[in-house]
Motif scaffolding. Structure first.
Motif, PDB file in Angstrom:
ATOM      1  N   GLY A 161       0.804  -1.212   0.000  1.00 15.88           N
ATOM      2  CA  GLY A 161       0.000   0.000   0.000  1.00 15.88           C
ATOM      3  C   GLY A 161       0.836   1.259   0.000  1.00 15.88           C
TER       4      GLY A 161
ATOM      5  N   THR B 133      -8.956  -3.974  -2.929  1.00 14.58           N
ATOM      6  CA  THR B 133      -8.335  -2.679  -2.689  1.00 14.58           C
ATOM      7  C   THR B 133      -9.156  -1.899  -1.674  1.00 14.58           C
ATOM      8  N   TYR B 134      -8.493  -0.950  -1.057  1.00 14.67           N
ATOM      9  CA  TYR B 134      -9.171  -0.112  -0.064  1.00 14.67           C
ATOM     10  C   TYR B 134      -8.518   1.252  -0.087  1.00 14.67           C
ATOM     11  N   TYR B 135      -9.360   2.299   0.024  1.00 13.16           N
ATOM     12  CA  TYR B 135      -8.852   3.655  -0.112  1.00 13.16           C
ATOM     13  C   TYR B 135      -9.275   4.539   1.057  1.00 13.16           C
TER      14      TYR B 135
ATOM     15  N   PHE C 186      -7.968   8.189  -6.933  1.00 19.97           N
ATOM     16  CA  PHE C 186      -6.749   7.379  -6.977  1.00 19.97           C
ATOM     17  C   PHE C 186      -7.113   5.920  -7.236  1.00 19.97           C
ATOM     18  N   THR C 187      -6.215   5.224  -7.926  1.00 13.47           N
ATOM     19  CA  THR C 187      -6.394   3.801  -8.177  1.00 13.47           C
ATOM     20  C   THR C 187      -5.087   3.077  -7.881  1.00 13.47           C
ATOM     21  N   ILE C 188      -5.168   2.081  -7.020  1.00 17.53           N
ATOM     22  CA  ILE C 188      -3.996   1.287  -6.680  1.00 17.53           C
ATOM     23  C   ILE C 188      -4.055  -0.032  -7.438  1.00 17.53           C
TER      24      ILE C 188
ATOM     25  N   VAL D 258      -3.191   5.996   2.479  1.00 14.10           N
ATOM     26  CA  VAL D 258      -3.759   6.385   1.196  1.00 14.10           C
ATOM     27  C   VAL D 258      -4.553   5.237   0.578  1.00 14.10           C
ATOM     28  N   ALA D 259      -3.910   4.091   0.390  1.00 16.23           N
ATOM     29  CA  ALA D 259      -4.572   2.969  -0.271  1.00 16.23           C
ATOM     30  C   ALA D 259      -3.780   1.696  -0.023  1.00 16.23           C
TER      31      ALA D 259
ATOM     32  N   LEU E  92       0.224   3.583  -8.214  1.00 13.68           N
ATOM     33  CA  LEU E  92      -0.823   4.444  -7.698  1.00 13.68           C
ATOM     34  C   LEU E  92      -1.107   5.493  -8.763  1.00 13.68           C
TER      35      LEU E  92
ATOM     36  N   VAL F 201      -9.175  10.138  -0.974  1.00 16.49           N
ATOM     37  CA  VAL F 201      -8.684   9.882  -2.330  1.00 16.49           C
ATOM     38  C   VAL F 201      -9.622   8.988  -3.125  1.00 16.49           C
ATOM     39  N   LYS F 202     -10.641   8.476  -2.488  1.00 17.08           N
ATOM     40  CA  LYS F 202     -11.564   7.550  -3.153  1.00 17.08           C
ATOM     41  C   LYS F 202     -12.186   8.210  -4.376  1.00 17.08           C
TER      42      LYS F 202
END
Length: 120
Positions: free
Chosen positions: A35, A58-60, A68-70, A48-49, A81, A64-65
């Motif tokens: 993460g 995944t979890y944010y 952002f994309t992890i 952050v994520a 990220l 940032v939800k």
């Protein structure tokens, strides 16, 4: 032993995008919960994520939800990220972390970080 090296930070205008990468060494990369954290000057570390070892979950952070994309590519030993619609409050040192437990905050390894600066 896992070594983590971040890249991709920089200066961007508000509303812009950046893609951070976290390259990991070590043969057991795909067994770790991975993460991102960030820390701005004078502020505490902020989660952050995170992404599970398989990449399936995944979890944010609420902050940032939706922006952002992890993700992770275990074949390349790399986590990403993607940060879109950046805001000035996203300015911070971003670092990646790897945990052998189910809690990212109990990370075993972390990188040195990459600076993200968003100008308004």
């Amino acid at each position: 032993q896992v070594q983590l090296v971040e890249s991709g930070g920089g200066l961007v205008q508000a509303g812009g995008s950046l893609r951070l990468s976290c390259a990991a060494s070590g043969r057991t990369f795909n067994t770790y919960l991975m993460g991102w954290f960030r820390q701005a000057p004078g502020k505490e570390r902020e989660f952050v994520a995170r992404v599970t070892w398989s990449g399936g979950y995944t979890y944010y952070a609420d902050s940032v939800k939706g922006r952002f994309t992890i993700s992770r590519d275990n074949q390349k030993n790399t986590m990403y990220l993607q940060m879109n619609d950046l805001k000035s409050e996203d300015t911070a040192l971003y670092y990646c972390a790897a945990s052998s437990t189910s809690l990212l905050s109990n990370f075993d390894y972390r990188g040195q970080g990459t600076q993200v600066t968003v100008s308004s």
